[in-house]
Design a protein around this motif. Structure first.
Motif, PDB file in Angstrom:
ATOM      1  N   THR A   7       1.005  -1.241  -0.135  1.00  0.00           N
ATOM      2  CA  THR A   7      -0.039  -0.043  -0.171  1.00  0.00           C
ATOM      3  C   THR A   7       0.978   1.119  -0.004  1.00  0.00           C
ATOM      4  O   THR A   7       1.637   1.627   1.100  1.00  0.00           O
ATOM      5  N   TYR A  26       4.180   0.880   3.592  1.00  0.00           N
ATOM      6  CA  TYR A  26       3.601  -0.123   4.333  1.00  0.00           C
ATOM      7  C   TYR A  26       3.333  -1.442   3.514  1.00  0.00           C
ATOM      8  O   TYR A  26       2.815  -1.303   2.389  1.00  0.00           O
ATOM      9  N   TYR A  49       6.273  -7.964   8.036  1.00  0.00           N
ATOM     10  CA  TYR A  49       5.581  -6.763   7.687  1.00  0.00           C
ATOM     11  C   TYR A  49       6.522  -5.512   7.964  1.00  0.00           C
ATOM     12  O   TYR A  49       7.631  -5.680   8.501  1.00  0.00           O
ATOM     13  N   CYS A  51       6.962  -1.149   7.824  1.00  0.00           N
ATOM     14  CA  CYS A  51       6.210   0.033   7.908  1.00  0.00           C
ATOM     15  C   CYS A  51       7.087   1.236   7.917  1.00  0.00           C
ATOM     16  O   CYS A  51       7.442   1.865   9.076  1.00  0.00           O
ATOM     17  N   ARG A  61      -3.962  -8.059  12.078  1.00  0.00           N
ATOM     18  CA  ARG A  61      -5.216  -9.019  12.157  1.00  0.00           C
ATOM     19  C   ARG A  61      -4.950 -10.303  11.390  1.00  0.00           C
ATOM     20  O   ARG A  61      -4.981  -9.911  10.105  1.00  0.00           O
ATOM     21  N   ALA A 140      -3.949  -7.838   8.118  1.00  0.00           N
ATOM     22  CA  ALA A 140      -4.361  -6.568   7.723  1.00  0.00           C
ATOM     23  C   ALA A 140      -3.727  -5.937   8.894  1.00  0.00           C
ATOM     24  O   ALA A 140      -3.726  -6.347  10.119  1.00  0.00           O
ATOM     25  N   THR A 142      -2.700  -2.566  11.096  1.00  0.00           N
ATOM     26  CA  THR A 142      -3.322  -1.066  11.458  1.00  0.00           C
ATOM     27  C   THR A 142      -2.490  -0.490  12.408  1.00  0.00           C
ATOM     28  O   THR A 142      -1.769  -1.074  13.004  1.00  0.00           O
ATOM     29  N   SER A 143      -2.762   0.853  12.566  1.00  0.00           N
ATOM     30  CA  SER A 143      -2.067   1.704  13.443  1.00  0.00           C
ATOM     31  C   SER A 143      -3.135   2.269  14.393  1.00  0.00           C
ATOM     32  O   SER A 143      -4.051   2.544  13.701  1.00  0.00           O
ATOM     33  N   VAL A 151      -8.146   4.571  14.349  1.00  0.00           N
ATOM     34  CA  VAL A 151      -7.426   3.125  13.814  1.00  0.00           C
ATOM     35  C   VAL A 151      -7.389   3.934  12.282  1.00  0.00           C
ATOM     36  O   VAL A 151      -8.200   4.116  11.550  1.00  0.00           O
ATOM     37  N   LYS A 152      -6.109   3.517  11.716  1.00  0.00           N
ATOM     38  CA  LYS A 152      -5.644   3.620  10.412  1.00  0.00           C
ATOM     39  C   LYS A 152      -5.395   2.583   9.793  1.00  0.00           C
ATOM     40  O   LYS A 152      -4.262   1.704  10.209  1.00  0.00           O
ATOM     41  N   LYS A 153      -5.940   2.019   8.567  1.00  0.00           N
ATOM     42  CA  LYS A 153      -5.323   0.799   8.090  1.00  0.00           C
ATOM     43  C   LYS A 153      -4.290   1.142   6.902  1.00  0.00           C
ATOM     44  O   LYS A 153      -4.288   2.067   6.259  1.00  0.00           O
ATOM     45  N   ASP A 156      -2.892  -4.385   3.626  1.00  0.00           N
ATOM     46  CA  ASP A 156      -3.356  -5.859   3.668  1.00  0.00           C
ATOM     47  C   ASP A 156      -3.174  -6.895   2.678  1.00  0.00           C
ATOM     48  O   ASP A 156      -2.706  -6.422   1.734  1.00  0.00           O
TER      49      ASP A 156
END
Length: 164
Positions: A7, A26, A49, A51, A61, A140, A142-143, A151-153, A156
């Motif tokens: 993303t 991300y 992951y 970031c 998740r 997924a 998120t932060s 909550v920010k996606k 994913d």
């Protein structure tokens, strides 16, 4: 082989005020093999992951979906036939197989240091089908902004896995 969905936030930066800057990246990945524990009671799914540009906690998740087909035994076939008769449809053919679907979910906490480092994640899901079964894993990331609880996606991905 890993399934990857990136993303990139650069496009949003030009349009949305307060969006991430162009250097932010991300990404979450899922390995294509879910390793069964030696006793066969758990399947460990894993991936990474990333970031870049974010410092602080993130949540992953992880959702595992499986579908398994099996033949009906004689008692089950008789129960289905009885059900058909009870609802007034005695002429319907009794299926030879039954399909069961399961979905299991887990939330893992992670931490980002702002770098482009790929951080490993893994989780063991109990009660999984045997070797050779296929499934689907969705992750997924998120932060949460601690000052606003927003909550920010971030990213994913979904990948197919084989239990081995």
């Amino acid at each position: 082989m890993k399934t990857v969905l990136v993303t990139a936030m650069a496009a949003a930066t030009a349009v949305l005020p307060g969006a991430a800057n162009a250097a932010d990246l991300y990404e979450v990945t899922v390995d294509s093999t879910a390793r069964l524990t030696p006793d066969g009671t758990k399947a460990v799914v894993a991936g990474t992951y990333t970031c870049q540009g974010l410092q602080g906690p993130v949540r992953l998740r992880i959702t595992l979906r499986t579908q398994q087909e099996r033949e009906l035994d004689a008692d089950e076939a008789q129960a289905v036939q009885g059900l058909y008769q009870w609802v007034g449809l005695p002429g319907l053919p009794v299926p030879d197989t039954a399909t069961s679907s399961t979905t299991k979910e887990q939330i893992l906490d992670g931490a980002c240091d702002g770098s482009a480092t790929a951080h490993p994640w893994q989780h063991g899901f109990a009660g999984v089908p045997g070797k050779g079964t296929k499934g689907s894993v969705t992750v997924a990331m998120t932060s949460v902004d601690s000052s606003t609880d927003e909550v920010k996606k971030l990213a994913d991905t979904t990948g197919e896995v084989t239990f081995s």
